[in-house]
Design an enzyme around this catalytic site. Structure first.
Site, PDB file in Angstrom:
ATOM      1  CE  LYS A   1      36.717  43.401  34.932  1.00  0.00           C
ATOM      2  NZ  LYS A   1      35.832  42.576  35.758  1.00  0.00           N
TER       3      LYS A   1
ATOM      4  CG  HIS B   1      38.850  45.634  45.205  1.00  0.00           C
ATOM      5  ND1 HIS B   1      37.757  45.498  44.409  1.00  0.00           N
ATOM      6  CD2 HIS B   1      38.413  46.201  46.370  1.00  0.00           C
ATOM      7  CE1 HIS B   1      36.687  45.981  45.040  1.00  0.00           C
ATOM      8  NE2 HIS B   1      37.066  46.416  46.224  1.00  0.00           N
TER       9      HIS B   1
ATOM     10  CG  ASP C   1      40.450  43.864  41.411  1.00  0.00           C
ATOM     11  OD1 ASP C   1      41.235  42.977  41.011  1.00  0.00           O
ATOM     12  OD2 ASP C   1      39.362  43.591  41.949  1.00  0.00           O
TER      13      ASP C   1
ATOM     14  CD1 TRP D   1      34.540  47.819  38.374  1.00  0.00           C
ATOM     15  CD2 TRP D   1      32.925  46.321  38.787  1.00  0.00           C
ATOM     16  NE1 TRP D   1      34.492  46.956  37.315  1.00  0.00           N
ATOM     17  CE2 TRP D   1      33.513  46.021  37.532  1.00  0.00           C
ATOM     18  CE3 TRP D   1      31.891  45.527  39.254  1.00  0.00           C
ATOM     19  CZ2 TRP D   1      33.097  44.960  36.752  1.00  0.00           C
ATOM     20  CZ3 TRP D   1      31.475  44.453  38.478  1.00  0.00           C
ATOM     21  CH2 TRP D   1      32.083  44.174  37.246  1.00  0.00           C
TER      22      TRP D   1
ATOM     23  CD  GLU E   1      37.188  47.378  41.538  1.00  0.00           C
ATOM     24  OE1 GLU E   1      36.064  47.441  42.076  1.00  0.00           O
ATOM     25  OE2 GLU E   1      37.859  46.330  41.484  1.00  0.00           O
TER      26      GLU E   1
ATOM     27  CG  ASP F   1      37.688  38.205  40.749  1.00  0.00           C
ATOM     28  OD1 ASP F   1      38.241  39.027  41.505  1.00  0.00           O
ATOM     29  OD2 ASP F   1      37.051  38.538  39.730  1.00  0.00           O
TER      30      ASP F   1
ATOM     31  CG  ASP G   1      36.830  41.912  44.288  1.00  0.00           C
ATOM     32  OD1 ASP G   1      35.947  41.044  44.296  1.00  0.00           O
ATOM     33  OD2 ASP G   1      36.948  42.746  43.365  1.00  0.00           O
TER      34      ASP G   1
ATOM     35  CG  HIS H   1      40.230  45.113  37.746  1.00  0.00           C
ATOM     36  ND1 HIS H   1      39.225  45.916  38.208  1.00  0.00           N
ATOM     37  CD2 HIS H   1      39.784  43.842  37.931  1.00  0.00           C
ATOM     38  CE1 HIS H   1      38.234  45.172  38.666  1.00  0.00           C
ATOM     39  NE2 HIS H   1      38.554  43.914  38.518  1.00  0.00           N
TER      40      HIS H   1
ATOM     41  CG  ASP I   1      39.389  40.444  36.994  1.00  0.00           C
ATOM     42  OD1 ASP I   1      40.002  40.296  38.074  1.00  0.00           O
ATOM     43  OD2 ASP I   1      38.289  41.032  36.908  1.00  0.00           O
TER      44      ASP I   1
HETATM   45  C1  RNT Z   1      34.919  43.291  39.270  1.00  0.00           C
HETATM   46  C2  RNT Z   1      35.448  44.148  40.350  1.00  0.00           C
HETATM   47  C3  RNT Z   1      34.514  44.399  41.495  1.00  0.00           C
HETATM   48  C4  RNT Z   1      33.692  43.194  41.876  1.00  0.00           C
HETATM   49  C5  RNT Z   1      32.823  43.386  43.092  1.00  0.00           C
HETATM   50  C6  RNT Z   1      31.806  42.305  43.231  1.00  0.00           C
HETATM   51  O1  RNT Z   1      35.846  42.966  38.330  1.00  0.00           O
HETATM   52  O2  RNT Z   1      36.640  43.630  40.820  1.00  0.00           O
HETATM   53  O3  RNT Z   1      35.198  44.926  42.569  1.00  0.00           O
HETATM   54  O4  RNT Z   1      34.464  42.055  42.042  1.00  0.00           O
HETATM   55  O5  RNT Z   1      32.283  44.643  43.093  1.00  0.00           O
HETATM   56 ZN    ZN Z   2      37.511  44.568  42.526  1.00  0.00          ZN
END
Ligand code: RNT
Ligand code: ZN
Length: 419
Positions: free
Chosen positions: A228, A286, A259, A183, A226, A296, A326, A262, A294
């Site tokens: 985003k 993810h 993810d 990423w 990955e 998390d 994640d 994202h 985003d």
């Molecule tokens: C960030 C991505 C990534 C991170 C990790 C820590 O937006 O989702 O995967 O969360 O690599």
């Molecule tokens: Zn991620």
């Protein structure tokens, strides 16, 4: 077997579903849990906890953050006691252990992860890996592999290869491949005048570090990229967009990572899976929970999560996805955060495996749309909880409403000492 489970078994059997088989399959699917919830994405490399940079940030200061690798491993051993089913540990490069010495990212070696490998071996946990393209002076202007400065690009290419070699060493030791997820946070806050150069540079750098690199065995180190849409400080432009990485992965024979956070704020990933898997061989998921952005948040058993696994079930694509969590929340007990998110993920997998897919698809094929929608609705209130409890029993893990006691005890005896 509990009475409720026997009843549930019958209820699902009426729909042609075998709960015992579903439990077995659900527990066998590996979930790679992320190491970075334990210390708010701080890592043990340069500084402790706090700001992670690179467009991501953990908020909150709940006590008990792991301050050392030993504390992290101690916490992970607790995670293993709270989550039914097969787990892997997903490490980031900034969790290296360099014995007090400054080792820059491009000089990382397998030996800096020897303790993690040892821990994995002792606990029967395979490892996965991630290079870290954030929280570093050479990432401060927002660009790493797509930097316009050649020396900076070269540095991050060396880091990428170093990480892939570490993953290869992990794979050798555990006797099975390690997933490496790349990423790259590169991007900028406002409209760039040139969106093109960076994407060309990123392509070139990724080719040098991954696609054309011959120094790492790709059977052992399995690379994913990955995408985003935006991040903190990269609201307008992220070099590695969905189109960029989906195309890059396809054209270079690498894996693509989706993810859940994202995308545009109301966009979900479930509808993308059957499209992407027409062309990609595999996907890395993810598992995360965005709230308005985003963010998390800790993963919960919500529609977004269930839909993802239902899609996999309905396309029978279980062997084409790799599941990794994640998320990071520093405002609550971090072990509870692990247990909630990982149990929810396992639950959603089991839930999907108990979907009356065959019956639904039969109804749909017969043109019975109402019957199909009705069964989708009715299946939601089948006695799923009893099957989940049985899965926990089989795995020797605490039931819902029990595990939190274990977390509170651990908080009182271990986490509360970390001041
Ligand atoms: C960030 C991505 C990534 C991170 C990790 C820590 O937006 O989702 O995967 O969360 O690599
Ligand atoms: Zn991620």
């Amino acid at each position: 077997m509990s009475k409720p489970y026997i009843h549930a078994q019958e209820a699902y059997a009426e729909l042609g579903l075998n709960t015992g088989k579903a439990i077995k399959q659900a527990l066998a699917l590996p979930i790679a849990f992320h190491c970075w919830q334990v210390d708010d994405v701080g890592g043990f490399e340069v500084k402790e906890g706090g700001l992670s940079g690179g467009g991501i940030m953990a908020t909150g200061n709940y006590p008990g953050r792991a301050r050392t690798p030993a504390e992290a491993r101690q916490d992970f051993e607790q995670v293993l006691k709270l989550v039914p089913g097969k787990l892997r540990l997903n490490l980031h490069a900034l969790y290296a252990e360099t014995a007090g010495k400054i080792v820059d990212r491009d000089a990382l070696e397998p030996k800096h992860f020897a303790n993690w490998m040892e821990w994995g071996k002792t606990n029967g946990i395979a490892l996965d890996f991630n290079p870290t393209f954030f929280a570093h002076p050479k990432a401060n202007d927002g660009y790493t592999l797509s930097s316009t400065d050649k020396a900076t690009r070269q540095f991050w290419i060396r880091h990428t290869v170093a990480c892939r070699k570490i993953a290869e060493a992990m794979a050798r030791q555990q006797g099975s491949p390690a997933t490496v997820n790349h990423w790259i946070p590169d991007g900028c806050k406002d409209y760039p005048a040139d969106r093109w150069t960076r994407r060309a540079l990123l392509t070139e750098a990724l080719d040098a570090a991954i696609a054309n690199d011959k120094s790492v065995n790709k059977k052992l180190c399995v690379d994913y990229v990955e995408s985003k849409l935006f991040g903190l400080g990269s609201e307008e432009y992220v070099v590695g967009s969905a189109e960029f990485y989906s195309s890059y992965a396809l054209s270079r024979g690498l894996g693509y990572c989706l993810d859940m956070g994202h995308w545009h704020p109301t966009e979900e990933i479930y509808d993308k899976i059957s499209s992407l898997l027409q062309f990609h061989k595999r996907l890395l998921l993810h598992v995360s929970r965005p709230i308005r952005w985003d963010s998390d948040h800790v993963v919960i058993f919500n529609d977004a999560l269930r839909q993802v696994f239902l899609e996999i079930q309905r396309g029978n694509a279980w062997d084409r996805v790799t599941v990794a969590t994640d998320y990071f929340d520093a405002s609550i007990n971090r072990l509870a955060a692990y247990a909630i998110g990982l149990r929810a993920t396992r639950k959603a997998i089991l839930y999907a495996l108990l979907d009356p897919t065959a019956e639904l698809q039969k109804l749909e094929a017969a043109g019975n749309r109402a019957g199909c929608l009705a069964l989708m609705e009715d299946a939601k209130t089948l006695p799923f909880g009893a099957v989940w409890d049985e899965a926990c029993d089989i795995a020797g893990m605490p039931h819902d409403r029990q595990w939190m006691n274990d977390v509170m005890q651990y908080e009182a005896s271990v986490l509360s000492e970390r001041r």
